[in-house]
Motif scaffolding. Structure first.
Motif, PDB file in Angstrom:
ATOM      1  N   ARG A 102     -13.065   3.325  -1.900  1.00 30.47           N
ATOM      2  CA  ARG A 102     -12.002   2.351  -2.176  1.00 30.47           C
ATOM      3  C   ARG A 102     -11.006   2.291  -1.024  1.00 30.47           C
ATOM      4  NH1 ARG A 102     -10.482   2.949  -8.580  1.00 30.47           N
ATOM      5  NH2 ARG A 102     -12.611   2.973  -9.376  1.00 30.47           N
ATOM      6  N   TRP A 103     -10.688   3.466  -0.472  1.00 25.27           N
ATOM      7  CA  TRP A 103      -9.750   3.516   0.648  1.00 25.27           C
ATOM      8  C   TRP A 103     -10.319   2.766   1.850  1.00 25.27           C
ATOM      9  CZ3 TRP A 103     -10.377   5.971   5.455  1.00 25.27           C
ATOM     10  CH2 TRP A 103      -9.212   6.079   6.227  1.00 25.27           C
ATOM     11  N   LEU A 104     -11.613   2.922   2.106  1.00 25.37           N
ATOM     12  CA  LEU A 104     -12.255   2.240   3.229  1.00 25.37           C
ATOM     13  C   LEU A 104     -12.231   0.735   3.032  1.00 25.37           C
ATOM     14  CD1 LEU A 104     -13.644   3.232   5.825  1.00 25.37           C
ATOM     15  CD2 LEU A 104     -15.830   2.933   4.641  1.00 25.37           C
ATOM     16  N   GLN A 105     -12.516   0.281   1.811  1.00 21.04           N
ATOM     17  CA  GLN A 105     -12.480  -1.147   1.525  1.00 21.04           C
ATOM     18  C   GLN A 105     -11.066  -1.697   1.634  1.00 21.04           C
ATOM     19  OE1 GLN A 105     -14.275  -1.176  -2.365  1.00 21.04           O
ATOM     20  NE2 GLN A 105     -16.349  -1.441  -1.553  1.00 21.04           N
ATOM     21  N   LEU A 106     -10.072  -0.898   1.248  1.00 20.76           N
ATOM     22  CA  LEU A 106      -8.682  -1.332   1.342  1.00 20.76           C
ATOM     23  C   LEU A 106      -8.251  -1.474   2.799  1.00 20.76           C
ATOM     24  CD1 LEU A 106      -6.014  -1.929  -0.177  1.00 20.76           C
ATOM     25  CD2 LEU A 106      -5.496   0.516  -0.001  1.00 20.76           C
ATOM     26  N   GLN A 107      -8.687  -0.543   3.662  1.00 21.12           N
ATOM     27  CA  GLN A 107      -8.326  -0.622   5.073  1.00 21.12           C
ATOM     28  C   GLN A 107      -8.965  -1.817   5.753  1.00 21.12           C
ATOM     29  OE1 GLN A 107      -5.928   1.412   6.080  1.00 21.12           O
ATOM     30  NE2 GLN A 107      -6.074   2.192   3.985  1.00 21.12           N
ATOM     31  N   ASP A 108     -10.180  -2.156   5.326  1.00 23.96           N
ATOM     32  CA  ASP A 108     -10.856  -3.306   5.922  1.00 23.96           C
ATOM     33  C   ASP A 108     -10.170  -4.617   5.574  1.00 23.96           C
ATOM     34  OD1 ASP A 108     -12.691  -1.621   7.031  1.00 23.96           O
ATOM     35  OD2 ASP A 108     -14.190  -1.879   5.440  1.00 23.96           O
ATOM     36  N   SER A 109      -9.524  -4.658   4.402  1.00 26.98           N
ATOM     37  CA  SER A 109      -8.913  -5.907   3.942  1.00 26.98           C
ATOM     38  C   SER A 109      -7.439  -6.025   4.291  1.00 26.98           C
ATOM     39  CB  SER A 109      -9.073  -6.032   2.414  1.00 26.98           C
ATOM     40  OG  SER A 109      -8.401  -4.952   1.773  1.00 26.98           O
ATOM     41  N   SER A 110      -6.844  -4.949   4.818  1.00 28.78           N
ATOM     42  CA  SER A 110      -5.410  -4.968   5.112  1.00 28.78           C
ATOM     43  C   SER A 110      -5.165  -5.166   6.597  1.00 28.78           C
ATOM     44  CB  SER A 110      -4.748  -3.660   4.640  1.00 28.78           C
ATOM     45  OG  SER A 110      -5.288  -2.561   5.340  1.00 28.78           O
ATOM     46  N   GLN A 111      -4.057  -5.781   6.897  1.00 26.18           N
ATOM     47  CA  GLN A 111      -3.639  -5.983   8.279  1.00 26.18           C
ATOM     48  C   GLN A 111      -2.209  -5.475   8.410  1.00 26.18           C
ATOM     49  OE1 GLN A 111      -4.111 -10.122   9.203  1.00 26.18           O
ATOM     50  NE2 GLN A 111      -6.359 -10.006   9.234  1.00 26.18           N
ATOM     51  N   PHE A 239      -3.369  -1.415 -13.800  1.00 26.62           N
ATOM     52  CA  PHE A 239      -2.996  -1.195 -12.401  1.00 26.62           C
ATOM     53  C   PHE A 239      -2.865  -2.518 -11.650  1.00 26.62           C
ATOM     54  CE2 PHE A 239      -5.015   3.192 -12.780  1.00 26.62           C
ATOM     55  CZ  PHE A 239      -3.796   3.818 -12.849  1.00 26.62           C
ATOM     56  N   GLN A 240      -3.752  -3.457 -11.954  1.00 30.63           N
ATOM     57  CA  GLN A 240      -3.691  -4.740 -11.290  1.00 30.63           C
ATOM     58  C   GLN A 240      -2.422  -5.511 -11.668  1.00 30.63           C
ATOM     59  OE1 GLN A 240      -7.434  -6.505 -12.386  1.00 30.63           O
ATOM     60  NE2 GLN A 240      -8.533  -5.591 -10.640  1.00 30.63           N
ATOM     61  N   LYS A 241      -2.008  -5.407 -12.923  1.00 31.83           N
ATOM     62  CA  LYS A 241      -0.763  -6.051 -13.344  1.00 31.83           C
ATOM     63  C   LYS A 241       0.449  -5.424 -12.672  1.00 31.83           C
ATOM     64  CE  LYS A 241      -2.230  -7.828 -17.848  1.00 31.83           C
ATOM     65  NZ  LYS A 241      -1.988  -7.818 -19.316  1.00 31.83           N
ATOM     66  N   MET A 242       0.312  -4.127 -12.324  1.00 30.75           N
ATOM     67  CA  MET A 242       1.393  -3.442 -11.621  1.00 30.75           C
ATOM     68  C   MET A 242       1.405  -3.799 -10.141  1.00 30.75           C
ATOM     69  SD  MET A 242       1.017   0.306 -13.416  1.00 30.75           S
ATOM     70  CE  MET A 242       2.184   1.070 -12.294  1.00 30.75           C
ATOM     71  N   GLY A 243       0.414  -4.591  -9.699  1.00 34.19           N
ATOM     72  CA  GLY A 243       0.351  -5.016  -8.307  1.00 34.19           C
ATOM     73  C   GLY A 243      -0.329  -4.050  -7.390  1.00 34.19           C
ATOM     74  N   TRP A 244      -1.091  -3.111  -7.947  1.00 31.09           N
ATOM     75  CA  TRP A 244      -1.782  -2.121  -7.127  1.00 31.09           C
ATOM     76  C   TRP A 244      -3.181  -2.601  -6.806  1.00 31.09           C
ATOM     77  CZ3 TRP A 244      -0.668   3.567  -8.995  1.00 31.09           C
ATOM     78  CH2 TRP A 244       0.718   3.785  -8.940  1.00 31.09           C
ATOM     79  N   ASP A 245      -3.629  -2.362  -5.574  1.00 30.11           N
ATOM     80  CA  ASP A 245      -4.995  -2.667  -5.198  1.00 30.11           C
ATOM     81  C   ASP A 245      -5.897  -1.525  -5.646  1.00 30.11           C
ATOM     82  OD1 ASP A 245      -4.351  -5.053  -3.882  1.00 30.11           O
ATOM     83  OD2 ASP A 245      -3.771  -3.959  -2.067  1.00 30.11           O
ATOM     84  N   VAL A 246      -6.894  -1.855  -6.472  1.00 32.51           N
ATOM     85  CA  VAL A 246      -7.813  -0.836  -6.962  1.00 32.51           C
ATOM     86  C   VAL A 246      -9.237  -1.147  -6.542  1.00 32.51           C
ATOM     87  CG1 VAL A 246      -6.363  -0.222  -8.905  1.00 32.51           C
ATOM     88  CG2 VAL A 246      -8.041  -2.051  -9.164  1.00 32.51           C
TER      89      VAL A 246
END
Length: 246
Positions: A102-111, A239-246
């Motif tokens: 999940r962390w790897l996918q999050l880094q790929d999608s973030s700038q 978690f999604q309603k809290m605005g967290w990327d999961v």
């Protein structure tokens, strides 16, 4: 020789009445009889007239292959006739694998446009957060399973040892999550399909673990897993309603 080396452990388990026939799941007093001078004879189940546990002669690799094929006999051997205490470590390692994915996918999608120090700190915090989220989702999944089984068949979970055995079985049967790392390392166009197959394999293993541990039919374990997934997805939605990327 390997059989003799395991004798002390098996005798200790016999005193606790922990043996089960891998074919019919009936309790057994012993797995083998030692006639001294290296002469050993596998015990025969009094109920089904088959060897209580043929896997005590098998190589661990063969046992692992049979477990991957989700054979009930291999699961009974591992859960009832051996003493494996790696379920806690295995659970932590599986959660680390899932958090890393999940962390790897999050880094790929973030700038990120922040300075390097802030980027490193944010990335480290993101990994810890993903590990926490994965842990909560796994906990909610297990809680959903336990609630369903306790509600449908309360006689199956009467004692603390029953809960511990089922928890151990579920954690051990989640070993398929270890395949997440190779699927990410050797990334290709079919990676999402591979991840879906891994998820399905883990659920099938969980179902077999419940069925073998509680000696149930196939329907109830899948029902318990279904409610476990509902509770897990409920946590994800929260978690999604809290605005967290999961």
């Amino acid at each position: 020789e390997a059989l003799t080396g395991r004798g002390v452990l098996w005798r200790a388990m016999a005193e606790l009445g922990a043996y089960h026939c891998i074919e019919c799941n009936r309790e057994a007093a012993e797995l083998y009889r030692d006639y001294q001078r290296g002469v050993l004879r596998i015990s025969i189940c009094k109920s089904c007239q088959k060897p209580v546990d043929k896997y005590i002669e098998y190589d661990p690799v063969i046992i692992l292959i049979n477990a991957i094929l989700c054979k009930a006999q291999a699961y009974r051997h591992i859960l009832f006739n051996t003493k494996i205490n790696i379920h806690g470590k295995l659970c932590i390692f599986c959660l680390l694998c899932e958090a890393y994915l999940r962390w790897l996918q999050l880094q790929d999608s973030s700038q990120n446009t922040e300075p390097d120090d802030l980027i490193r700190y944010a990335r480290e915090w993101d990994f810890y957060r993903m590990f926490g989220i994965a842990s909560l989702e796994q906990t909610s999944f297990l809680v959903g399973i336990f609630i369903t089984l306790w509600w449908m068949r309360p006689e199956m979970l009467r004692t603390k040892s029953d809960f511990i055995l089922l928890l151990k079985a579920l954690l051990l049967s989640s070993y398929g999550k270890l395949l997440l790392i190779p699927a990410v390392i050797w990334e290709h166009d079919y990676t999402p399909l591979c991840l879906a197959f891994i998820k399905v394999f883990v659920l099938i293993s969980n179902s077999q673990a419940i069925r073998v541990t509680l000696n149930l039919n196939r329907m109830l374990p899948w029902l318990a897993i279904f409610f476990g997934l509902i509770l897990e997805n409920g946590v994800v939605c929260l978690f999604q309603k809290m605005g967290w990327d999961v």
